[in-house]
Write an enzyme that holds these catalytic residues in place. Structure first.
Site, mmCIF file in Angstrom:
data_model
loop_
_atom_site.group_PDB
_atom_site.id
_atom_site.type_symbol
_atom_site.label_atom_id
_atom_site.label_comp_id
_atom_site.label_asym_id
_atom_site.label_seq_id
_atom_site.Cartn_x
_atom_site.Cartn_y
_atom_site.Cartn_z
ATOM 1 N N ALA A 66 0.850 -1.187 0.000
ATOM 2 C CA ALA A 66 0.000 0.000 0.000
ATOM 3 C C ALA A 66 0.887 1.240 0.000
ATOM 4 O O ALA A 66 2.080 1.173 0.300
ATOM 5 C CB ALA A 66 -0.909 -0.007 1.218
ATOM 6 N N GLY A 112 -0.421 -5.211 1.054
ATOM 7 C CA GLY A 112 -1.692 -5.142 0.354
ATOM 8 C C GLY A 112 -1.675 -5.841 -0.982
ATOM 9 O O GLY A 112 -2.717 -6.281 -1.481
ATOM 10 N N GLU A 115 -2.326 -9.403 -0.210
ATOM 11 C CA GLU A 115 -3.739 -9.476 0.186
ATOM 12 C C GLU A 115 -4.647 -9.410 -1.033
ATOM 13 O O GLU A 115 -5.679 -10.091 -1.085
ATOM 14 C CB GLU A 115 -4.051 -8.350 1.173
ATOM 15 C CG GLU A 115 -3.385 -8.578 2.531
ATOM 16 C CD GLU A 115 -3.591 -7.427 3.498
ATOM 17 O OE1 GLU A 115 -4.174 -7.661 4.567
ATOM 18 O OE2 GLU A 115 -3.169 -6.294 3.176
#
Length: 260
Positions: A66, A112, A115
């Protein structure tokens, strides 16, 4: 929607979604997440798209995490909203998509980025891929479903080890752990994803959607997986695809599914 952070195109019933921020190693900022939300809705609503392949631009990264600069000054409530919005607008939306989504993991898939890959139904990694959840090194934990999906995929003990040490794993290690389905050369990555997707796209679309819902129900405490399977199984009997599939089998011909 006019996209700036991602590229979206449809070819042969596959919606290709490419995170287009190579200079930032395709890091997820708030605008990229908004565009991903729009692209996944496009997948759901466009009858020409049977499934999606998500990848990152360039050879270095799928998504390297991120954009930390966006939340470095957040407080508790802002952090909670950040995670909640991410879950609802992108990651859960992908996981619960009635159409299959494959992650083509090229290079780094960290934080992220991993993810995002784990939210997809299938993951294919290139040989140069490195995967990990390094959030504890920032004083955080994964907040976009990483603690849950990694545990589902690799088991509690290994998930705890990977998250607490922040270690990265290679593509081959990830395959051994069950974190990715296949490993290919970088040149063959998209071709392997397309091969898998094309196998899926000739099957009954409504049955595929039912299978996704039933399998996802196994991991939701509020739902009984067996009960959902029974209901989805029964629902399939009311589809034209079921009639076409069984008739084609009996007539020893290839089925022509219409998603009805």
């Amino acid at each position: 929607m006019q996209y700036e952070n991602i590229k979206v195109e449809i070819q042969n019933r596959i919606l290709y979604i490419t995170i287009n921020r190579a200079a930032k190693l395709n890091a997820l900022n708030k605008y990229t997440l908004l565009e991903l939300n729009s692209a996944i809705h496009e997948l759901h609503n466009n009858s020409q798209a049977g499934g999606a392949i998500i990848t990152g631009d360039g050879p270095k990264a799928f998504v390297a995490g991120a954009d930390i600069s966006e939340f470095a000054d957040f407080d508790i409530e802002q952090g909670k909203l950040l995670a909640k919005d991410g879950h609802n607008t992108v990651f859960n939306l992908i996981e619960n998509s009635p159409k299959p989504v494959i992650a083509a993991v090229n290079g780094f898939a960290l934080g992220g980025g991993l993810e995002l890959a784990m939210a997809c139904h299938i993951r294919v990694a290139s040989e140069n891929a490195k995967l990990g959840l390094p959030e504890v090194g920032l004083g955080l934990i994964p907040g976009y479903g990483g603690t849950q999906r990694l545990t589902q995929l690799v088991g509690k003990a290994k998930a705890l080890e990977l998250i607490m040490t922040a270690d990265m794993v290679t593509a081959e290690e990830a395959k051994t752990l069950g974190l990715v389905n296949h490993v290919t050369t970088q040149d063959d990555l998209m071709a392997k994803c397309e091969e898998i997707m094309n196998k899926i796209l000739v099957k009954a679309p409504l049955a595929i959607a039912s299978a996704i819902r039933a399998i996802n129900a196994h991991f939701k405490a509020s739902e009984g997986g067996y009960s959902v399977e029974i209901d989805e199984f029964a629902t399939c009997f009311g589809t034209e695809d079921f009639k076409e599939g069984t008739q084609a089998f009996l007539e020893k011909r290839k089925a022509n599914f219409q998603g009805k």
